[in-house]
Design a protein around this motif. Structure first.
Motif, PDB file in Angstrom:
ATOM      1  N   GLU A  13       1.255 -32.232  -8.258  1.00 34.78           N
ATOM      2  CA  GLU A  13       2.680 -31.894  -8.124  1.00 34.78           C
ATOM      3  C   GLU A  13       3.409 -31.848  -9.461  1.00 34.78           C
ATOM      4  N   LEU A  14       2.771 -32.351 -10.502  1.00 33.42           N
ATOM      5  CA  LEU A  14       3.454 -32.532 -11.785  1.00 33.42           C
ATOM      6  C   LEU A  14       4.155 -31.280 -12.287  1.00 33.42           C
ATOM      7  N   HIS A  15       3.556 -30.127 -12.078  1.00 27.70           N
ATOM      8  CA  HIS A  15       4.133 -28.896 -12.617  1.00 27.70           C
ATOM      9  C   HIS A  15       4.751 -28.007 -11.542  1.00 27.70           C
ATOM     10  N   SER A  16       4.921 -28.535 -10.315  1.00 31.48           N
ATOM     11  CA  SER A  16       5.419 -27.671  -9.248  1.00 31.48           C
ATOM     12  C   SER A  16       6.690 -28.162  -8.567  1.00 31.48           C
ATOM     13  N   LEU A  17       7.174 -29.342  -8.912  1.00 29.77           N
ATOM     14  CA  LEU A  17       8.395 -29.857  -8.288  1.00 29.77           C
ATOM     15  C   LEU A  17       9.624 -29.264  -8.984  1.00 29.77           C
ATOM     16  N   PRO A  18      10.758 -29.239  -8.280  1.00 33.37           N
ATOM     17  CA  PRO A  18      11.974 -28.667  -8.900  1.00 33.37           C
ATOM     18  C   PRO A  18      12.349 -29.336 -10.230  1.00 33.37           C
ATOM     19  N   ASP A  19      12.128 -30.637 -10.358  1.00 28.95           N
ATOM     20  CA  ASP A  19      12.467 -31.346 -11.605  1.00 28.95           C
ATOM     21  C   ASP A  19      11.294 -31.441 -12.572  1.00 28.95           C
ATOM     22  N   SER A  20      10.209 -30.738 -12.277  1.00 26.69           N
ATOM     23  CA  SER A  20       9.033 -30.826 -13.142  1.00 26.69           C
ATOM     24  C   SER A  20       9.341 -30.361 -14.555  1.00 26.69           C
ATOM     25  N   PRO A  21       8.879 -31.126 -15.548  1.00 31.00           N
ATOM     26  CA  PRO A  21       9.102 -30.704 -16.935  1.00 31.00           C
ATOM     27  C   PRO A  21       8.134 -29.602 -17.346  1.00 31.00           C
ATOM     28  N   GLN A  22       8.555 -28.784 -18.256  1.00 29.67           N
ATOM     29  CA  GLN A  22       7.690 -27.776 -18.859  1.00 29.67           C
ATOM     30  C   GLN A  22       7.056 -28.395 -20.109  1.00 29.67           C
ATOM     31  N   ASP A  23       5.901 -27.880 -20.499  1.00 30.11           N
ATOM     32  CA  ASP A  23       5.248 -28.383 -21.710  1.00 30.11           C
ATOM     33  C   ASP A  23       6.179 -28.304 -22.915  1.00 30.11           C
ATOM     34  N   SER A  24       6.965 -27.229 -22.995  1.00 26.32           N
ATOM     35  CA  SER A  24       7.856 -27.069 -24.143  1.00 26.32           C
ATOM     36  C   SER A  24       8.903 -28.188 -24.197  1.00 26.32           C
ATOM     37  N   GLU A  70      -9.007 -44.841  -8.381  1.00 21.11           N
ATOM     38  CA  GLU A  70      -8.475 -43.753  -7.554  1.00 21.11           C
ATOM     39  C   GLU A  70      -7.071 -44.159  -7.138  1.00 21.11           C
ATOM     40  N   THR A  71      -6.094 -43.386  -7.554  1.00 19.74           N
ATOM     41  CA  THR A  71      -4.715 -43.703  -7.207  1.00 19.74           C
ATOM     42  C   THR A  71      -3.981 -42.419  -6.839  1.00 19.74           C
ATOM     43  N   LYS A  72      -2.833 -42.589  -6.235  1.00 21.15           N
ATOM     44  CA  LYS A  72      -2.013 -41.433  -5.871  1.00 21.15           C
ATOM     45  C   LYS A  72      -1.493 -40.729  -7.118  1.00 21.15           C
ATOM     46  N   GLU A  73      -1.145 -41.515  -8.123  1.00 23.97           N
ATOM     47  CA  GLU A  73      -0.676 -40.954  -9.388  1.00 23.97           C
ATOM     48  C   GLU A  73      -1.757 -41.173 -10.438  1.00 23.97           C
ATOM     49  N   GLN A  74      -1.917 -40.223 -11.343  1.00 24.97           N
ATOM     50  CA  GLN A  74      -2.933 -40.294 -12.371  1.00 24.97           C
ATOM     51  C   GLN A  74      -2.286 -40.414 -13.747  1.00 24.97           C
ATOM     52  N   LEU A  75      -3.071 -40.984 -14.673  1.00 26.03           N
ATOM     53  CA  LEU A  75      -2.622 -41.049 -16.057  1.00 26.03           C
ATOM     54  C   LEU A  75      -2.620 -39.630 -16.615  1.00 26.03           C
ATOM     55  N   ALA A  76      -1.458 -39.149 -16.993  1.00 25.90           N
ATOM     56  CA  ALA A  76      -1.306 -37.763 -17.432  1.00 25.90           C
ATOM     57  C   ALA A  76      -1.149 -37.635 -18.941  1.00 25.90           C
ATOM     58  N   GLY A  77      -0.785 -38.735 -19.600  1.00 27.31           N
ATOM     59  CA  GLY A  77      -0.586 -38.685 -21.036  1.00 27.31           C
ATOM     60  C   GLY A  77       0.022 -39.978 -21.536  1.00 27.31           C
ATOM     61  N   PHE A  78       0.323 -40.009 -22.814  1.00 25.49           N
ATOM     62  CA  PHE A  78       0.915 -41.223 -23.383  1.00 25.49           C
ATOM     63  C   PHE A  78       1.767 -40.890 -24.592  1.00 25.49           C
ATOM     64  N   TYR A  79       2.688 -41.793 -24.857  1.00 20.82           N
ATOM     65  CA  TYR A  79       3.471 -41.777 -26.085  1.00 20.82           C
ATOM     66  C   TYR A  79       3.321 -43.169 -26.683  1.00 20.82           C
ATOM     67  N   LEU A  80       2.869 -43.262 -27.905  1.00 23.84           N
ATOM     68  CA  LEU A  80       2.840 -44.530 -28.628  1.00 23.84           C
ATOM     69  C   LEU A  80       4.065 -44.528 -29.524  1.00 23.84           C
ATOM     70  N   ILE A  81       4.960 -45.476 -29.281  1.00 18.63           N
ATOM     71  CA  ILE A  81       6.230 -45.483 -30.008  1.00 18.63           C
ATOM     72  C   ILE A  81       6.409 -46.799 -30.757  1.00 18.63           C
ATOM     73  N   GLU A  82       7.272 -46.748 -31.735  1.00 17.01           N
ATOM     74  CA  GLU A  82       7.694 -47.938 -32.461  1.00 17.01           C
ATOM     75  C   GLU A  82       9.121 -48.203 -32.011  1.00 17.01           C
ATOM     76  N   ALA A  83       9.340 -49.365 -31.395  1.00 13.72           N
ATOM     77  CA  ALA A  83      10.672 -49.714 -30.889  1.00 13.72           C
ATOM     78  C   ALA A  83      11.022 -51.131 -31.338  1.00 13.72           C
ATOM     79  N   LYS A  84      12.313 -51.383 -31.494  1.00 11.29           N
ATOM     80  CA  LYS A  84      12.703 -52.708 -31.989  1.00 11.29           C
ATOM     81  C   LYS A  84      12.572 -53.788 -30.927  1.00 11.29           C
ATOM     82  N   ASP A  85      12.647 -53.393 -29.645  1.00 11.87           N
ATOM     83  CA  ASP A  85      12.437 -54.351 -28.561  1.00 11.87           C
ATOM     84  C   ASP A  85      12.200 -53.576 -27.259  1.00 11.87           C
ATOM     85  N   LEU A  86      11.977 -54.320 -26.178  1.00 13.29           N
ATOM     86  CA  LEU A  86      11.676 -53.676 -24.902  1.00 13.29           C
ATOM     87  C   LEU A  86      12.822 -52.787 -24.428  1.00 13.29           C
TER      88      LEU A  86
END
Length: 115
Positions: A13-24, A70-86
């Motif tokens: 569903e990731l690319h087919s829902l009304p609120d789905s993000p585009q790669d761009s 096996e889960t309903k949602e799959q790992l689709a990607g990641f962002y490794l960020i530097e943040a000052k706190d949670l």
């Protein structure tokens, strides 16, 4: 502190829902994070059907086609960020476009002790 923002979504569903993000849109957000000095690394992953899971038990290599779980949602990607706190990490994760149709799991990165 580094935080790993794991992007989970139902890849069917990731690319087919009304609120789905585009790669761009995802690339634009990653670029904005990079330019602000927050993004360390980030990648989208190939579909879960391409996953291979490796385990070693009693010095024996066990290889399984498919994801770790096996889960309903799959790992689709990641962002490794530097943040000052949670709270800072949460604000940045909230802007990740797939958060609108999936989930973003934030995990602090534990630095390994090498001594």
């Amino acid at each position: 502190m580094k935080y790993l923002c794991l992007v989970y979504a139902n890849e069917n569903e990731l690319h087919s829902l009304p609120d789905s993000p585009q790669d761009s849109e995802c690339m634009a957000y990653a670029t904005a994070l990079h330019e602000s000095g927050v993004l360390v690394a980030g990648e989208a992953l190939e579909p879960v059907r391409t996953a291979t899971t490796v385990r070693v038990r009693n010095n024996e290599l066990l290889i399984t086609d498919g994801p770790f779980a096996e889960t309903k949602e799959q790992l689709a990607g990641f962002y490794l960020i530097e943040a000052k706190d949670l709270n800072h990490a949460i604000r940045k994760a909230a802007g990740i476009p797939p958060a609108r149709v999936g989930s973003i799991e934030i995990r602090p990165v534990r630095e390994l002790q090498t001594d």
